[in-house]
Design a protein around this motif. Structure first.
Motif, PDB file in Angstrom:
ATOM      1  N   PHE A 252      38.347  35.403  46.174  1.00  0.00           N
ATOM      2  CA  PHE A 252      37.843  36.490  47.010  1.00  0.00           C
ATOM      3  C   PHE A 252      36.823  35.989  48.029  1.00  0.00           C
ATOM      4  O   PHE A 252      36.329  36.748  48.847  1.00  0.00           O
ATOM      5  N   THR A 253      36.511  34.691  47.974  1.00  0.00           N
ATOM      6  CA  THR A 253      35.525  34.069  48.846  1.00  0.00           C
ATOM      7  C   THR A 253      36.227  33.027  49.710  1.00  0.00           C
ATOM      8  O   THR A 253      37.155  32.376  49.230  1.00  0.00           O
ATOM      9  N   PRO A 254      35.814  32.849  50.975  1.00  0.00           N
ATOM     10  CA  PRO A 254      36.473  31.822  51.787  1.00  0.00           C
ATOM     11  C   PRO A 254      36.223  30.430  51.227  1.00  0.00           C
ATOM     12  O   PRO A 254      35.145  30.125  50.732  1.00  0.00           O
ATOM     13  N   GLY A 255      37.222  29.598  51.303  1.00  0.00           N
ATOM     14  CA  GLY A 255      37.127  28.239  50.797  1.00  0.00           C
ATOM     15  C   GLY A 255      38.514  27.703  50.524  1.00  0.00           C
ATOM     16  O   GLY A 255      39.527  28.393  50.709  1.00  0.00           O
TER      17      GLY A 255
ATOM     18  N   GLY B  36      44.698  34.901  47.585  1.00  0.00           N
ATOM     19  CA  GLY B  36      43.497  34.632  48.366  1.00  0.00           C
ATOM     20  C   GLY B  36      43.817  34.672  49.859  1.00  0.00           C
ATOM     21  O   GLY B  36      44.980  34.837  50.236  1.00  0.00           O
ATOM     22  N   SER B  37      42.820  34.480  50.696  1.00  0.00           N
ATOM     23  CA  SER B  37      41.429  34.311  50.329  1.00  0.00           C
ATOM     24  C   SER B  37      40.541  35.083  51.297  1.00  0.00           C
ATOM     25  O   SER B  37      40.958  35.437  52.391  1.00  0.00           O
TER      26      SER B  37
ATOM     27  N   PHE C  56      44.648  42.410  51.080  1.00  0.00           N
ATOM     28  CA  PHE C  56      43.249  42.453  50.675  1.00  0.00           C
ATOM     29  C   PHE C  56      42.390  41.378  51.339  1.00  0.00           C
ATOM     30  O   PHE C  56      41.179  41.354  51.118  1.00  0.00           O
ATOM     31  N   PHE C  57      42.993  40.469  52.148  1.00  0.00           N
ATOM     32  CA  PHE C  57      42.259  39.278  52.558  1.00  0.00           C
ATOM     33  C   PHE C  57      42.194  39.077  54.071  1.00  0.00           C
ATOM     34  O   PHE C  57      43.123  39.429  54.795  1.00  0.00           O
ATOM     35  N   LYS C  58      41.088  38.436  54.510  1.00  0.00           N
ATOM     36  CA  LYS C  58      40.948  38.044  55.906  1.00  0.00           C
ATOM     37  C   LYS C  58      41.857  36.871  56.249  1.00  0.00           C
ATOM     38  O   LYS C  58      42.363  36.756  57.364  1.00  0.00           O
TER      39      LYS C  58
END
Length: 369
Positions: free
Chosen positions: A173-176, A197-198, A339-341
């Protein structure tokens, strides 16, 4: 975000709160059989020693969650806190040993709590990229490198590796980098594990995913799209580090070019404003061109609480991915890109099209298609 998700899940399970914000409650998805909130068991890893009940009280003081709700759930929050392990920060080397401890904790949690399956969700702060991060297309080579004294994987990728080794699904759920490293994708496939993700899409980028298709469908040419993000709280403090902010900006940057079909001048600034606390504000200025070359503009301001926007999505993703695992799905679950960018495996960012794909995918879990 994690605290808000736990408080919300417990409140929904005990019918102390409604289900606003849960995408899985929309008509297109409400008929899909998913794990009940009453059946969810929470645990985790954290470097912060603050007990979960006290963190919930701090969120209540900040106006993020109702104070009365935190009081009613105090015993349940204390129960979850007993399942949270306080862990040291990521070591510089010998990461294979660190990953083995993570996998051991995950297996122990699953066995102790009698869980059918475990979904690991990364909601840690945005991480700076490693100075050198090889692609590691081969799992054996990756594990050899992990035995060395130099850092090989970022935190998100190390947890993805440990999760897959423990037989758990994974959500970034976090960029990486997360599970995007080829060797980790192969490991997930080999173990029959789904992942997604992500970078959760909760604010400014969510609005972009609706407005950018509007310009494209009306054949209005966007000339520039400038954004300023003002963040408080821990996320803002983390992103004050330019190295960490680089991952966030890169994650937010894909949407415009891939939706409009051409590159746009799109400067984006992220500033830490401690006074905002757990809230964030985004201001965007869009310059566009219409018929006969007429210049026009659109501006919007988005002000919200990131944890309140993100927490229901975390719960949606955990329940959907658990059901995907039960249905025998493995590898990246592209329809969860809604759900993700920075959705994995697709350049589709239009929110409406993403939702249609999500509904079709979720429905197919029931039929086994």
């Amino acid at each position: 975000m994690a605290t808000t998700a736990v408080v919300g899940a417990l409140a929904v399970a005990q019918k102390l709160a409604d289900r606003t914000g849960l995408v899985t409650d929309l008509p297109g998805l409400s008929g899909v059989v998913l794990p009940d909130f009453e059946d969810l068991v929470f645990g985790g890893h954290d470097i912060d020693p603050t007990p979960l009940p006290h963190r919930a009280e701090l969120l209540a003081d900040a106006g993020v969650v109702p104070t009365a709700l935190v009081r009613m759930l105090a015993a349940d929050l204390a129960g979850v806190d007993r399942r949270i392990r306080r862990v040291p920060p990521l070591p510089a080397g010998r990461q294979l040993e660190y990953a083995a401890r993570i996998s051991h904790d995950l297996r122990e949690f699953r066995d102790r709590e009698g869980c059918d399956r475990v979904v690991v969700v990364n909601v840690a702060s945005t991480e700076p990229p490693l100075a050198s991060s090889p692609a590691h297309a081969d799992l054996a080579a990756l594990e050899t490198a992990l035995r060395g004294d130099s850092p090989v994987l970022s935190l998100s990728s190390l947890y993805a590796y440990a999760a897959f080794r423990a037989g758990c699904s994974f959500v970034d759920f976090t960029p990486g980098a997360g599970a995007r490293i080829p060797a980790l994708g192969d490991l997930a496939e080999a173990n029959g594990l789904p992942w997604a993700g992500s970078d959760g899409k909760t604010g400014e980028t969510l609005v972009k995913s609706v407005l950018a298709p509007m310009f494209a469908l009306r054949n209005l040419r966007v000339r520039s799209w400038a954004g300023t993000n003002l963040l408080g709280g821990g996320d803002g403090a983390t992103l004050a580090d330019e190295r960490a902010a680089a991952n966030k900006i890169a994650s937010k940057g894909r949407l415009l070019g891939e939706t409009l079909g051409y590159e746009v001048d799109a400067p984006l600034h992220i500033d830490y404003v401690p006074d905002l606390g757990d809230f964030k504000t985004a201001w965007d200025h869009i310059s566009f061109e219409g018929f006969l070359g007429l210049r026009m503009s659109l501006q919007f301001t988005w002000h919200g609480c990131d944890s309140a926007l993100a927490a229901p999505l975390v719960l949606d993703l955990a329940r959907l991915l658990a059901q995907a695992h039960a249905a025998g799905r493995s590898g990246p679950q592209t329809p969860l890109g809604f759900f993700f960018k920075d959705p994995v495996g697709t350049d589709e960012h239009r929110l409406g099209a993403q939702y249609e794909s999500l509904v079709a995918w979720a429905t197919s879990l029931e039929s086994g298609a």
